[in-house]
Design a protein around this motif. Structure first.
Motif, PDB file in Angstrom:
ATOM      1  N   UNK A  42       2.344 -10.584  -4.960  1.00 49.19           N
ATOM      2  CA  UNK A  42       3.703 -10.982  -5.260  1.00 49.19           C
ATOM      3  C   UNK A  42       4.138 -12.294  -4.691  1.00 49.19           C
ATOM      4  N   UNK A  43       3.232 -13.132  -4.219  1.00 50.14           N
ATOM      5  CA  UNK A  43       3.648 -14.396  -3.616  1.00 50.14           C
ATOM      6  C   UNK A  43       4.336 -15.294  -4.628  1.00 50.14           C
ATOM      7  N   UNK A  44       3.833 -15.326  -5.857  1.00 48.82           N
ATOM      8  CA  UNK A  44       4.462 -16.167  -6.886  1.00 48.82           C
ATOM      9  C   UNK A  44       5.883 -15.691  -7.163  1.00 48.82           C
ATOM     10  N   UNK A  89       4.929  -9.722  -0.289  1.00 47.11           N
ATOM     11  CA  UNK A  89       5.821 -10.710  -0.897  1.00 47.11           C
ATOM     12  C   UNK A  89       6.552 -10.109  -2.090  1.00 47.11           C
ATOM     13  N   UNK A  90       5.909  -9.191  -2.770  1.00 50.30           N
ATOM     14  CA  UNK A  90       6.564  -8.568  -3.923  1.00 50.30           C
ATOM     15  C   UNK A  90       7.775  -7.752  -3.474  1.00 50.30           C
ATOM     16  N   UNK A  91       7.604  -6.992  -2.391  1.00 55.25           N
ATOM     17  CA  UNK A  91       8.740  -6.202  -1.886  1.00 55.25           C
ATOM     18  C   UNK A  91       9.889  -7.119  -1.491  1.00 55.25           C
ATOM     19  N   UNK A  92       9.564  -8.228  -0.813  1.00 55.21           N
ATOM     20  CA  UNK A  92      10.610  -9.159  -0.392  1.00 55.21           C
ATOM     21  C   UNK A  92      11.269  -9.803  -1.611  1.00 55.21           C
ATOM     22  N   UNK A  93      10.453 -10.095  -2.656  1.00 52.59           N
ATOM     23  CA  UNK A  93      11.017 -10.696  -3.874  1.00 52.59           C
ATOM     24  C   UNK A  93      11.955  -9.703  -4.556  1.00 52.59           C
ATOM     25  N   UNK A  94      11.577  -8.437  -4.621  1.00 53.65           N
ATOM     26  CA  UNK A  94      12.446  -7.417  -5.224  1.00 53.65           C
ATOM     27  C   UNK A  94      13.751  -7.276  -4.446  1.00 53.65           C
TER      28      UNK A  94
END
Length: 656
Positions: free
Chosen positions: A128-130, A97-102
Motif C-alpha cells: 500500500x505504499x503507492x 501503508x495501506x492501513x494508514x492510507x485507508x
C-alpha cells in the motif's frame, strides 16, 4: 556595721549589664529580625542561583497545574489513537501503508481542517505504499521528523514529503524527566525548523485569518494575533540555568484529558460522529504502551493507572496552547523580572522573621505562621490562575527558615532572660517560685521591675546570738568563710522547703514562704506556714551538727533565734533605677523581725523558734508549742501572742 557590710547583693534584681539588655530589648528585636532576614535571604538566594531550589519549584509547579481548574477537552481537536487493540486487529506493527492510507482517506471524507500524522513513515511498509503516497499529497496533512541527539536517532519524514508540511516532534525533558516546555523552533547555520505542533496550529489559525508575524515588542519574537511568545531564558520562573537553546515557552497544560480520543478501528469502521472531525485538527499517533511513546507530565504523580501521557496527547497539549493563546482564551505564561523575584523572596523571608518575633504565644505563633504560609501559597496559586509563574518554594523556605532562626534565638534569649530573673532572688528560689517568676517575665523584662502584689505569706527572720562578740574575736576572712559555711546549709534547707531567701543580713537572713505566687486558698497559706516551721526545725537540727563540727575544728559554736509570722504583705520591686530589690513589706514583716529579737535572754535551745498566733492557727496541731503569752514587741502598740515551737507532734508521741 557588720550586718551592713555583709548585706547580700544577691537580692539586686538586675545588674548594670542586665538593665542594659532590657533597655535595648526593643532594638534587639529589630536587629534580630533584620540580621535573620538578611542571612536567610542570602542563603536562599544563593542556593536558588545555583539551581538548588529548581526541583522544589518544579514540583510546586506540577501541583499548581493539577490544582488549576480543568476546562475539559479542546473541542477543536480530535486524537486518533492507535491502541494495543488496534495493533492486535491489524496483526502488524508498524502498521502497513495501506492501513494508514485507508485511515487518512476515511478522515478526509469527514472534512478535517488539519491532519497531523505523529507516526514515523520514513521506511515504506508494504503493501500500500503507492496508496499512502496519494493520500500524503493532500495539503492539509502534516508529518513528523526527529532530530535526536545522535546521527543514529535521526528520523526523516516520508520520502518526497514537502518540507513546509514537516515538523519535528522532539520533546524537551526537564532534569526530572517531565515535559514542561514547548519547543517552537530550532535553528542551525542554514535553516529554521518548525515543531510539529506549531505547524498544525499555524495551519489551523490561517483558516480563521491569523498568521504568525514578528512582534513589535521584539522582532525576534513570534506573535499570533495579540499573543507574543516570549522565549524562556535560563532563569525564567522557577528555572535556573536551564538550556534555553531553540525557541521555548513554558507549556500550559489544558487538561489531563486534552482532546476527544477515538481508536483507529473506530475510524476505519465509520463508528465516529462526523462532527468530531469536520473543521477540526486531527492528530494521529500511538497510544499503545508497547510503543513506548509516553512521557511524564505534571499530571503523572496523581495518575493511579497510567502515569505517563502518550506523545500524541502531549503534542495535542501544545497545539491547544497555541490556539488558546492566539484566540485569547488562555494567555501565555509570564514571569517576573529577577529584581522583583528577589524582593518577593526577601519580603516573605522578612515576614517570617517578624511573625516569629512578635507572636510569642505558641498557639498564636503556629496559627500566625500557618496563616502567613497560607496567604503565600494562596497568592502564588491566584497568580498561577492568571498564568503567572512566580517563585514559591524559595519564599516558603525563606519564611520557614527565618521563623526557625528567630524562634531559636528567642529560645536562647529566653534562657538568658531566665538567668536575669533568677537573679531577682539571688538564685535562691525553689523550682516552684522560679517557674512562677518565669511566667511573669514579660512584665519584668519590659519594665525592669515587678509590680506590687498583695498576698498572704509567712516570714522568717533568723539571727545569731552574740554575733558581735564572735566577730570581734575572729579575723574578717575567717569570719566570712565561717558565716558562708552556715548560710550555705541554711539556704539549702529554705529552698528545699519551697521558700526564698529575700536577703542576708550578715549574721542572719530573711526568708519568705508563699511568694511570689498569690495564695488563693487557705490550705495553701497553711501549707506555707507549716513548711516554714519544718524548715526552722531542720535548721535547728543542722545547727547541732555544725556546732559539733566547729567545736572539733576550734571554731565558735553558736545559738540562733528565729522569728516566724504569717500575715498580709506587699511584694514587688523596691528601690530606684540604679538599684532594685525584691521587696517584701508590711506590718507582718516587722512582726516576724520583732519575734526573732524579743526576750533575747530566754534561749531554751540552740535554735529558738518563736511564732505568733497568726501562724499557729495554720499548723493543724502538727507541732508541739509552748505559750509564752502576750508579749510587747518593740515598735508594736498591741501585745502579740507568742509561742515557742518545741518540736513535731509525731516526734513527741514517739518519745512517750
Amino acid at each position: 556595721m557588720m550586718k551592713g557590710f555583709f548585706k547580700s547583693q544577691t537580692s539586686t534584681l538586675l545588674d548594670l549589664s542586665d538593665r542594659l539588655k532590657i533597655a535595648l530589648s526593643e532594638f534587639t528585636g529589630v536587629r534580630v529580625v533584620a540580621i535573620a532576614s538578611l542571612v536567610v535571604s542570602g542563603f536562599v538566594l544563593g542556593v536558588r542561583h545555583l539551581g538548588g531550589l529548581q526541583p522544589l519549584e518544579l514540583v510546586a509547579l506540577d501541583q499548581l497545574v493539577r490544582l488549576h481548574s480543568d476546562p475539559g477537552p479542546d473541542p477543536r481537536l480530535l486524537v486518533v489513537g492507535i491502541t494495543e487493540g488496534d495493533i492486535r486487529t491489524q496483526k502488524q506493527w508498524p502498521l502497513s501503508d495501506r492501513t494508514m492510507a485507508q485511515l487518512l482517506a476515511k478522515l478526509q471524507s469527514l472534512q478535517p481542517q488539519v491532519i497531523g500524522l505523529d507516526v514515523y513513515r520514513e521506511i515504506p511498509q508494504q503493501p500500500g505504499n503507492a496508496e499512502l503516497k496519494v493520500q500524503l499529497r493532500e495539503k492539509n496533512i502534516f508529518a513528523i521528523k526527529k532530530f535526536g541527539d545522535t546521527e543514529l536517532e535521526l528520523v526523516s519524514p516520508p520520502p518526497g514529503f514537502p518540507e513546509d508540511r514537516v515538523g519535528f516532534n522532539d520533546l524537551l525533558l526537564d532534569p526530572d524527566g517531565v515535559v514542561r516546555r514547548n519547543l517552537l523552533f530550532v535553528s542551525d547555520d542554514t535553516s529554521t525548523y518548525f515543531s510539529f505542533s506549531l505547524r498544525l496550529a499555524i495551519a489551523y489559525l490561517e483558516s480563521v485569518g491569523i498568521t504568525p508575524e514578528s512582534s513589535q515588542q521584539n522582532p525576534d519574537y513570534i506573535q499570533l494575533a495579540k499573543a507574543v511568545f516570549v522565549p524562556l531564558q535560563q532563569n525564567s520562573g522557577g528555572y535556573h540555568n536551564i538550556d534555553p537553546r531553540g525557541y521555548q515557552v513554558l507549556l500550559s497544560y489544558r487538561s489531563s484529558n486534552v482532546a476527544r480520543q477515538v481508536t483507529l478501528t473506530q475510524v476505519l469502521k465509520g463508528q465516529i460522529d462526523p462532527n468530531w472531525v469536520k473543521n477540526k485538527i486531527v492528530l494521529i499517533g500511538t497510544t499503545a504502551p508497547s510503543a513506548k511513546d509516553t512521557f511524564s507530565t505534571p499530571y503523572s504523580p496523581a495518575e493511579k493507572t497510567i502515569a505517563k501521557m502518550p506523545g500524541v496527547l502531549v503534542h495535542a497539549q501544545m497545539v491547544s496552547q497555541f490556539l488558546d493563546a492566539a484566540t485569547g482564551e488562555r494567555p501565555l505564561f509570564w514571569f517576573w523580572d529577577e529584581r522583583i523575584e528577589v524582593l518577593w523572596i526577601v519580603g516573605w523571608t522578612l515576614l517570617g522573621a517578624i511573625a516569629a518575633w512578635w507572636l510569642r504565644h505558641p498557639v498564636v505563633l503556629i496559627l500566625g505562621c500557618g496563616v502567613g504560609l497560607g496567604v503565600l501559597l494562596g497568592t502564588c496559586f491566584y497568580l498561577f490562575t492568571l498564568q503567572g509563574w512566580v517563585p514559591l518554594s524559595a519564599p516558603v523556605l525563606g519564611f520557614i527558615l527565618t521563623s526557625g532562626v528567630v524562634i531559636t534565638y528567642r529560645s536562647y534569649d529566653a534562657q538568658q532572660q531566665q538567668q536575669i530573673i533568677m537573679k531577682l532572688l539571688g538564685q535562691n528560689t525553689s523550682p516552684e517560685v522560679a517557674k512562677a517568676l518565669w511566667k511573669g517575665r514579660d512584665r519584668l523584662i519590659k519594665s525592669g521591675k515587678l509590680p506590687g502584689i498583695k498576698l498572704i505569706a509567712t516570714m522568717m527572720f533568723a539571727d545569731i546570738k552574740d554575733f558581735s562578740t564572735i566577730a570581734e574575736q575572729m579575723p574578717p576572712e575567717a569570719l566570712l568563710e565561717w558565716l558562708n559555711e552556715m548560710l550555705d546549709v541554711v539556704t539549702h534547707e529554705i529552698i528545699g522547703h519551697e521558700g526564698i531567701i529575700n536577703k542576708f543580713t550578715g549574721d542572719g537572713f530573711m526568708a519568705v514562704f508563699g511568694v511570689p505566687m498569690d495564695r488563693i486558698h487557705k490550705e495553701e497559706v497553711a501549707l506555707d506556714a507549716q513548711r516554714s516551721i519544718e524548715c526552722a526545725l531542720a535548721i535547728g537540727e543542722i545547727l547541732e551538727e555544725l556546732n559539733q563540727n566547729w567545736k572539733t575544728r576550734g571554731l565558735p559554736v553558736i545559738q540562733m533565734r528565729i522569728g516566724i509570722f504569717t500575715g498580709p504583705v506587699v511584694v514587688g520591686s523596691l528601690g530606684g533605677k540604679d538599684r532594685l530589690e525584691y521587696g517584701v513589706i508590711g506590718d507582718s514583716v516587722n512582726t516576724a523581725a520583732r519575734l526573732e529579737s524579743c526576750e533575747k535572754h530566754r534561749q531554751p535551745s540552740n535554735c529558738r523558734v518563736l511564732i505568733g498566733k497568726e501562724t499557729l492557727v495554720h499548723l493543724d496541731n502538727q507541732f508541739l508549742v509552748e505559750s509564752w503569752g502576750p508579749l510587747p514587741l518593740k515598735g508594736k502598740q498591741q501585745m502579740v501572742d507568742v509561742y515557742l515551737v518545741v518540736g513535731r507532734q509525731r516526734e513527741r508521741a514517739s518519745e512517750v
